[in-house]
Design an enzyme around this catalytic site. Structure first.
Site, mmCIF file in Angstrom:
data_model
loop_
_atom_site.group_PDB
_atom_site.id
_atom_site.type_symbol
_atom_site.label_atom_id
_atom_site.label_comp_id
_atom_site.label_asym_id
_atom_site.label_seq_id
_atom_site.Cartn_x
_atom_site.Cartn_y
_atom_site.Cartn_z
ATOM 1 N N SER A 301 0.823 -1.185 -0.089
ATOM 2 C CA SER A 301 -0.055 -0.056 0.075
ATOM 3 C C SER A 301 0.715 1.214 0.197
ATOM 4 O O SER A 301 1.444 1.293 -1.004
ATOM 5 C CB SER A 301 -0.936 -0.030 1.121
ATOM 6 N N ASP A 312 10.195 5.215 -10.134
ATOM 7 C CA ASP A 312 9.722 5.807 -11.419
ATOM 8 C C ASP A 312 10.300 7.108 -11.652
ATOM 9 O O ASP A 312 10.272 7.458 -12.931
ATOM 10 C CB ASP A 312 8.124 5.858 -11.276
ATOM 11 N N LYS A 326 -0.617 -4.244 -3.286
ATOM 12 C CA LYS A 326 -2.016 -3.729 -3.026
ATOM 13 C C LYS A 326 -2.052 -2.409 -3.667
ATOM 14 O O LYS A 326 -1.487 -1.216 -2.998
ATOM 15 C CB LYS A 326 -2.076 -3.364 -1.423
#
Length: 550
Positions: A301, A312, A326
Site C-alpha cells: 500500500s 519511477d 496492494k
C-alpha cells in the site's frame, strides 16, 4: 325521487367497498408476503424486507443487530480483499497505529501461561511513573483477578486502555517476591512510533526504518533525518520491509521531501472518483541525497506508493524482493453506532502509470491470501527469474523498464537465505519456544543484563555466553526433540534469534533493529550501491498541480 335516493347512499356503498378491499388485501398479505415480495423491489429493498420478514415471522426470536453484524463482512468480501467491516469495539484498536498515539498505561506485554508478562515499560510513561518494571506479571486489574483463559490480547488491551487521566489498579507479582504489589496507574497519552529505528550504518550512511505510514510518521521522519544530518549522513537507506502501509497522504508528504519540483508521486482514480494527481512542490530538503529503499513481500500500500515514486522518478535504487501488490485505495465510512467500513473507492497508479495491485477474483479471497506462500513455493524468494509479471511493461522517467500488476519489483534482487534453516529451527521459532526462553532468561538475569545500555556491548556479552545449548535443553524439556545435526547447521540462526530477543527485552526496538542489521544481506547490498557510480538526477518536468484528497 329514486335518483336522489340512490345518490344519497352512494358514499355508504363506496366506503363499504374500501373496507372490503382492505380486508381482502390484509388477508393476502398475511398469507403470501412471506413467499413473494413485490416484483419491483430493488436489491437493497430485498435485504431490508428479508430482515423484516425474519424479525416478524421466523420460528425463534432473532437478534437482528447481531445478524446484520455478521452479514456486512460477508457482503464486503464479495467486492475485494481490502474492503472490510470493523465493529464498534474494534475501531479504536484498528486506528491507534495510524493516529500515532492512544490513551493507556504504557507497557509492552506478552501472554505466557495465561498470564500477562510485562516485556517493556515505556520510559516516562504512566506505568513507569507508577513503578512497574519489565518482568512483572500482571495478576489483577482493578481488584479483580486477571489470569487464566480470560486473558487474551484483546481483553488485556480493553482493560488496560481507557480515557486520559482515568486510573487503573494493577496487581503484579515481581520476580523474587511472594506478595502481590498493587500500583495505581493514571492513564495518559502513549506515543506509537512508526519510525522504529534511526541510526548511522557507517560514518556516511544513515538508516531509517518505517513500520507504517500514520498521522505522525512524516514528522518523525523529518526529526530522524535532521539528527542523521547532524551526525554526518550524506547517504540514506529507508527500510520499508514488512511495512503494511497506512495513510496515502503521509506517503506523498514523505516522497515530496526527496523529489524535485513538479514530479508526479502517485495518482488515484475510480468509477466514482475522478483522477487526482499528487505532485511534488520542490520544497523538499533532501532532493539530492543518494538513496536506497528496502522492500520485501510484506511491503504494501503506502509503502509501495513511496517505493514506486522513488523508482519511477529514478530517484532511489530499490533493493530487496517484490512487494505485496496492494494498489487499492480505501475510504473510512463510519456508522452511527461507532462501527465503520473501509470501502475501496479507487486504484492508485505510480508515476509511470502502472497499477501495482495484484490480481484477485471478487468473492474468492483464498488464492489472494495464499499468494505469498505461492510465491515462496514457486521459488520467487530465491530467484529473480521466478518473478511472474501480471501486467505490461512501463517506463521510468529515464526510460528504464518496470512492471505493474503485482507489486514493485526491486532494481536489485536479494534472495532469502535459507542455507542454515532446518526443520528444528522452524519449529523452535514458530512454536514460540525461542520467545519464551528469551523472556525467561531475561527475567532471571535482569540485574546483570540491565548494566548494558547499548546494543554492541550487550551483544558481545551474549555472544560469549553462547546460549544455544541452554536453549536446546529448555526446548527439550518443553517437547522439542533434540536434533544435534540440525542444531549445528542452524546454530548461527538460533543464536541470532535468541540474542536479538534478549536485546529487545533489555533495550528497545531500535537496538533490536541494529543487531539484526549487522548480518542482514539486504542492508549489505544497500551499502554496496553507494560505492557504485550514481545516476544523475534528471531535471524537473512540467505537469498538472497537486490536489488534496483522502
Amino acid at each position: 325521487m329514486s335518483q336522489n335516493k340512490n345518490n344519497r347512499f352512494m358514499p355508504l356503498w363506496m366506503a363499504l367497498c374500501v373496507v372490503i378491499g382492505i380486508l381482502i388485501g390484509t388477508f393476502y398479505a398475511n398469507h403470501f408476503s412471506g413467499n413473494r415480495l413485490n416484483i419491483i423491489n430493488s436489491g437493497s429493498s430485498r435485504l431490508s424486507n428479508l430482515l423484516h420478514i425474519i424479525d416478524d415471522q421466523y420460528v425463534d426470536s432473532v437478534n437482528i443487530d447481531d445478524l446484520v453484524e455478521k452479514a456486512i463482512p460477508q457482503i464486503l468480501s464479495e467486492l475485494d480483499p481490502h474492503s472490510v467491516y470493523i465493529s464498534a469495539k474494534d475501531v479504536q484498536l484498528a486506528t491507534d497505529d495510524l493516529k500515532g498515539s492512544f490513551s493507556g498505561v504504557g507497557i509492552e506485554f506478552l501472554i505466557r501461561d495465561d498470564t500477562i508478562r510485562v516485556q517493556n515499560v515505556i520510559k516516562d510513561g504512566p506505568a513507569d511513573r507508577a513503578g512497574l518494571l519489565a518482568g512483572d506479571k500482571i495478576v489483577s486489574i482493578n481488584g479483580k483477578p486477571f489470569v487464566g483463559k480470560v486473558v487474551t490480547n484483546e481483553e488485556a488491551m480493553h482493560r488496560l486502555k481507557g480515557p486520559k487521566d482515568s486510573q487503573v489498579k494493577i496487581g503484579v507479582r515481581r520476580y523474587g517476591e511472594k506478595a502481590v504489589k498493587v500500583f495505581t496507574v493514571t492513564r495518559g497519552d502513549i506515543a506509537v512510533k512508526s519510525v522504529s529505528a534511526s541510526y548511522m550504518l557507517n560514518d556516511t550512511t544513515g538508516y531509517i526504518r518505517v513500520k507504517n505510514f500514520g498521522e505522525k510518521t512524516y514528522a518523525e521522519m523529518l526529526s530522524a533525518l535532521q539528527t542523521l544530518n547532524v551526525q554526518g549522513a550524506d547517504h540514506l537507506v529507508v527500510d520499508l520491509r514488512d511495512n503494511g502501509g497506512g495513510i496515502l497522504e503521509t506517503a506523498v508528504q514523505m516522497a515530496n521531501e526527496f523529489l524535485p519540483k513538479n514530479r508526479l508521486i502517485v495518482y488515484t482514480q475510480g468509477r466514482k472518483s475522478p483522477r487526482v494527481d499528487y505532485r511534488s512542490d520542490g520544497k523538499g530538503s533532501y532532493q539530492h541525497i543518494p538513496m536506497v529503499v528496502l522492500i520485501n513481500e510484506g511491503s504494501a500500500s503506502a509503502a509501495e506508493i513511496f517505493a514506486g515514486a522513488m523508482q519511477d522518478n529514478d530517484r532511489a535504487t530499490i533493493v530487496g524482493r517484490r512487494s505485496f501488490g496492494k494498489g487499492l485505495v480505501q475510504q473510512q465510512i463510519q456508522f452511527p453506532d461507532g462501527s465503520m467500513i473501509r470501502l475501496t473507492i479507487a486504484r492508485y497508479y505510480t508515476p509511470s502509470g502502472r497499477c501495482i495491485q495484484k490480481p484477485f477474483k471478487p468473492g474468492d479471497n483464498a488464492d489472494y491470501e495464499m499468494d505469498i506462500l505461492t510465491r515462496y513455493q514457486h521459488g520467487e524468494f530465491f530467484s529473480q527469474d521466478s518473478i511472474k509479471h501480471a501486467g505490461p511493461a512501463y517506463h521510468t522517467h529515464n526510460g528504464r523498464t518496470v512492471y505493474g500488476g503485482g507489486g514493485i519489483t526491486p532494481d536489485i534482487f536479494v534472495p532469502e537465505d535459507t542455507s542454515h534453516v532446518t526443520s528444528y529451527y522452524k519449529e523452535a521459532a514458530m512454536s514460540g519456544l525461542i520467545l519464551q526462553y528469551a523472556y525467561n532468561y531475561t527475567d532471571r538475569n535482569r540485574p546483570t543484563l540491565s548494566q548494558y545500555t547499548e546494543m554492541q556491548p550487550l551483544a558481545n556479552y551474549l555472544d560469549r555466553l553462547n546460549l544455544v545449548e541452554d536453549f536446546v535443553n529448555y526446548a527439550e524439556g518443553n517437547g522439542l526433540r533434540r536434533r544435534n545435526l540440525m542444531i549445528m547447521k542452524s546454530h548461527s540462526l538460533l543464536q541470532n534469534y535468541i540474542d536479538s530477543r534478549i536485546i529487545y527485552n533489555i533495550l528497545d526496538e531500535q537496538a533490536w533493529n541494529q543487531y539484526l542489521n549487522l548480518n542482514d544481506e539486504t542492508v549489505k547490498e544497500a551499502l554496496k550501491v553507494f560505492s557504485r557510480p550514481q545516476r544523475p538526477t534528471p531535471s524537473p518536468s512540467r505537469g498538472r498541480g497537486a490536489r488534496t484528497a483522502r
